[in-house]
Motif scaffolding. Structure first.
Motif, mmCIF file in Angstrom:
data_model
loop_
_atom_site.group_PDB
_atom_site.id
_atom_site.type_symbol
_atom_site.label_atom_id
_atom_site.label_comp_id
_atom_site.label_asym_id
_atom_site.label_seq_id
_atom_site.Cartn_x
_atom_site.Cartn_y
_atom_site.Cartn_z
ATOM 1 N N THR A 104 9.707 26.178 38.746
ATOM 2 C CA THR A 104 8.966 27.420 38.986
ATOM 3 C C THR A 104 9.879 28.530 39.499
ATOM 4 O O THR A 104 11.017 28.296 39.915
ATOM 5 C CB THR A 104 7.854 27.207 40.021
ATOM 6 O OG1 THR A 104 8.452 26.906 41.296
ATOM 7 C CG2 THR A 104 6.926 26.063 39.622
ATOM 8 N N GLY A 118 7.467 28.992 43.768
ATOM 9 C CA GLY A 118 6.395 28.156 43.257
ATOM 10 C C GLY A 118 5.198 28.881 42.707
ATOM 11 O O GLY A 118 4.248 28.231 42.263
ATOM 12 N N LEU A 169 5.576 30.444 36.552
ATOM 13 C CA LEU A 169 6.343 29.671 35.584
ATOM 14 C C LEU A 169 7.391 30.577 34.941
ATOM 15 O O LEU A 169 7.199 31.798 34.873
ATOM 16 C CB LEU A 169 5.418 29.108 34.502
ATOM 17 C CG LEU A 169 4.361 28.112 34.980
ATOM 18 C CD1 LEU A 169 3.308 27.898 33.892
ATOM 19 C CD2 LEU A 169 4.995 26.788 35.381
ATOM 20 N N GLN A 228 8.710 22.023 42.020
ATOM 21 C CA GLN A 228 7.510 21.803 42.823
ATOM 22 C C GLN A 228 6.747 20.589 42.300
ATOM 23 O O GLN A 228 6.672 20.374 41.085
ATOM 24 C CB GLN A 228 6.589 23.031 42.776
ATOM 25 C CG GLN A 228 7.211 24.315 43.282
ATOM 26 C CD GLN A 228 7.383 24.339 44.788
ATOM 27 O OE1 GLN A 228 6.659 23.659 45.516
ATOM 28 N NE2 GLN A 228 8.341 25.119 45.273
ATOM 29 N N TRP A 285 3.710 18.900 40.959
ATOM 30 C CA TRP A 285 2.567 19.562 40.315
ATOM 31 C C TRP A 285 1.256 19.239 41.013
ATOM 32 O O TRP A 285 0.266 19.943 40.830
ATOM 33 C CB TRP A 285 2.535 19.323 38.816
ATOM 34 C CG TRP A 285 2.048 18.003 38.260
ATOM 35 C CD1 TRP A 285 1.196 17.110 38.840
ATOM 36 C CD2 TRP A 285 2.359 17.466 36.966
ATOM 37 N NE1 TRP A 285 0.960 16.045 37.989
ATOM 38 C CE2 TRP A 285 1.649 16.232 36.842
ATOM 39 C CE3 TRP A 285 3.126 17.897 35.902
ATOM 40 C CZ2 TRP A 285 1.723 15.446 35.687
ATOM 41 C CZ3 TRP A 285 3.190 17.114 34.768
ATOM 42 C CH2 TRP A 285 2.493 15.900 34.669
ATOM 43 N N TYR A 338 -0.527 21.943 43.185
ATOM 44 C CA TYR A 338 -1.477 22.883 42.585
ATOM 45 C C TYR A 338 -2.814 22.223 42.262
ATOM 46 O O TYR A 338 -3.844 22.901 42.207
ATOM 47 C CB TYR A 338 -0.867 23.474 41.308
ATOM 48 C CG TYR A 338 0.490 24.085 41.541
ATOM 49 C CD1 TYR A 338 0.628 25.358 42.061
ATOM 50 C CD2 TYR A 338 1.655 23.353 41.290
ATOM 51 C CE1 TYR A 338 1.872 25.906 42.305
ATOM 52 C CE2 TYR A 338 2.913 23.893 41.538
ATOM 53 C CZ TYR A 338 3.011 25.164 42.055
ATOM 54 O OH TYR A 338 4.255 25.695 42.300
ATOM 55 N N MET A 364 -1.314 30.430 41.693
ATOM 56 C CA MET A 364 -0.181 30.926 40.921
ATOM 57 C C MET A 364 -0.517 32.305 40.372
ATOM 58 O O MET A 364 -1.686 32.715 40.332
ATOM 59 C CB MET A 364 0.175 29.968 39.779
ATOM 60 C CG MET A 364 0.550 28.573 40.225
ATOM 61 S SD MET A 364 1.117 27.497 38.863
ATOM 62 C CE MET A 364 2.833 28.018 38.735
ATOM 63 N N HIS A 408 -1.111 31.329 35.305
ATOM 64 C CA HIS A 408 -0.090 30.297 35.206
ATOM 65 C C HIS A 408 -0.591 28.932 35.664
ATOM 66 O O HIS A 408 -0.137 27.902 35.150
ATOM 67 C CB HIS A 408 1.163 30.708 35.982
ATOM 68 C CG HIS A 408 1.969 31.753 35.290
ATOM 69 N ND1 HIS A 408 3.320 31.948 35.505
ATOM 70 C CD2 HIS A 408 1.616 32.679 34.342
ATOM 71 C CE1 HIS A 408 3.753 32.939 34.743
ATOM 72 N NE2 HIS A 408 2.731 33.405 34.048
ATOM 73 N N ARG A 409 -1.545 28.885 36.605
ATOM 74 C CA ARG A 409 -2.068 27.573 36.995
ATOM 75 C C ARG A 409 -2.923 26.994 35.859
ATOM 76 O O ARG A 409 -2.935 25.785 35.647
ATOM 77 C CB ARG A 409 -2.864 27.652 38.293
ATOM 78 C CG ARG A 409 -3.241 26.284 38.828
ATOM 79 C CD ARG A 409 -3.443 26.153 40.305
ATOM 80 N NE ARG A 409 -4.448 26.990 40.891
ATOM 81 C CZ ARG A 409 -5.280 26.593 41.860
ATOM 82 N NH1 ARG A 409 -5.224 25.356 42.333
ATOM 83 N NH2 ARG A 409 -6.144 27.441 42.372
ATOM 84 N N LEU A 469 -0.396 25.575 33.469
ATOM 85 C CA LEU A 469 0.114 24.306 33.987
ATOM 86 C C LEU A 469 -0.913 23.194 33.782
ATOM 87 O O LEU A 469 -0.555 22.074 33.395
ATOM 88 C CB LEU A 469 0.467 24.443 35.469
ATOM 89 C CG LEU A 469 0.937 23.168 36.179
ATOM 90 C CD1 LEU A 469 2.137 22.543 35.480
ATOM 91 C CD2 LEU A 469 1.265 23.477 37.647
#
Length: 297
Positions: free
Chosen positions: A26, A30, A33, A104, A106, A109, A193, A197-198, A201
């Motif tokens: 990241t 964090g 991305l 980070q 994952w 998140y 994020m 972006h979350r 992910l």
């Protein structure tokens, strides 16, 4: 509106498994991305992605495959924004990363996705909000039960994206509040994020969890030589649940994925045999491969 500008962005989700922890590379401590705009000088989308990701992080990408294209009208306030995302499988190195680049876990998140240890995250921190959101709606309650394994429904580890999008719809993640959606309870735990972006992910985790069951893609996350326990721990880290040791080993043996190297792992205790993937399996890894059923413990 006709004539609005269209921005094309390339986003990488670089993933590694280190010490039985799934990790994502990241930016900005964090919160983002690696990403950059598609430029006319890029000879291909993948070349552009590698250029941006490696320039921003200083870390080379390994195996790369296109993940999803996000083109929701509300993604940008300055015109139409199209993001083409890629899943990248690599190895975390000891080389220091510059600036605010970091690996980070994952599950930072999505803490509710790690079910290797008995945790009460869903029952205590998520279910009350879902109950409030679904009150009076059989459809909402059924979706919540299916996604989160409630009311006797089975847990499906592949539904990472569906769970996150349900929490967003219910206003139970901070990104929803940032986008002006009403909340139906306390926010679910998990780091926020930038932009979506979350969500991207979550898409990558869903893809990888589903894919390790029918393609030998986990090869890309392993060193050249490894023990059976190393392989089991890697798969458990991605899937978010433990596997039955003997069933797992019988499955690996029956699938004829591996061969012994003739060497033993160093370390304290009884040395374990080192294995590697058979050459013909490695040669076929770009195609549909062996199904690896995840037998839970």
């Amino acid at each position: 509106m006709s004539g609005e500008p269209i921005h094309a962005e390339l986003i990488a989700v670089p993933v590694a498994v280190t010490g039985a922890r799934p990790r994502v590379l990241t930016l900005f401590d964090g919160s983002a991305l690696p990403a950059g705009p598609l430029e006319s000088g890029h000879r291909s989308l993948q070349a552009g992605l590698r250029n941006w990701a490696e320039r921003l992080t200083g870390h080379p990408l390994g195996y790369v495959e296109q993940l999803y294209t996000f083109a929701d009208p509300a993604r940008s306030r300055t015109g139409r924004s199209i993001s083409i995302s890629y899943l990248a499988l690599t190895a975390e190195t000891r080389t220091p990363l510059g600036g605010r680049v970091s690996w980070q876990d994952w599950y930072r998140y999505f803490p509710w996705e790690d079910r290797r240890e008995k945790i009460a995250t869903i029952e205590t921190a998520i279910k009350p909000g879902l109950d409030h959101w679904s009150a009076g709606s059989d459809e909402h309650r059924a979706r919540a039960s299916l996604c989160f394994g409630l009311d006797g429904a089975a847990w499906n580890e592949d539904l990472v994206l569906a769970r996150y999008e349900l929490l967003y719809e219910a206003g139970l993640v901070r990104e929803a509040a940032r986008d002006g959606r009403p909340a139906h309870g306390a926010f679910a735990p998990g780091a926020i994020m930038t932009a979506d972006h979350r969500r991207i992910l979550a898409t990558a985790i869903s893809r990888l969890r589903a894919k390790i069951k029918y393609r030998p893609i986990v090869f890309e996350l392993m060193p050249e030589n490894f023990t059976l326990l190393d392989l089991q721990r890697c798969i458990e880290a991605i899937a978010g649940h433990t596997l039955h040791k003997q069933n797992f080993r019988r499955l690996i043996e029956s699938q004829k994925l591996l061969e012994e190297t003739g060497s033993l792992a160093s370390g304290s205790g009884r040395p374990a045999k080192l294995f590697r993937y058979r050459p013909e399996i490695l040669a076929e890894r770009a195609h549909a491969g062996t199904r690896l059923t995840l037998a839970r413990s």
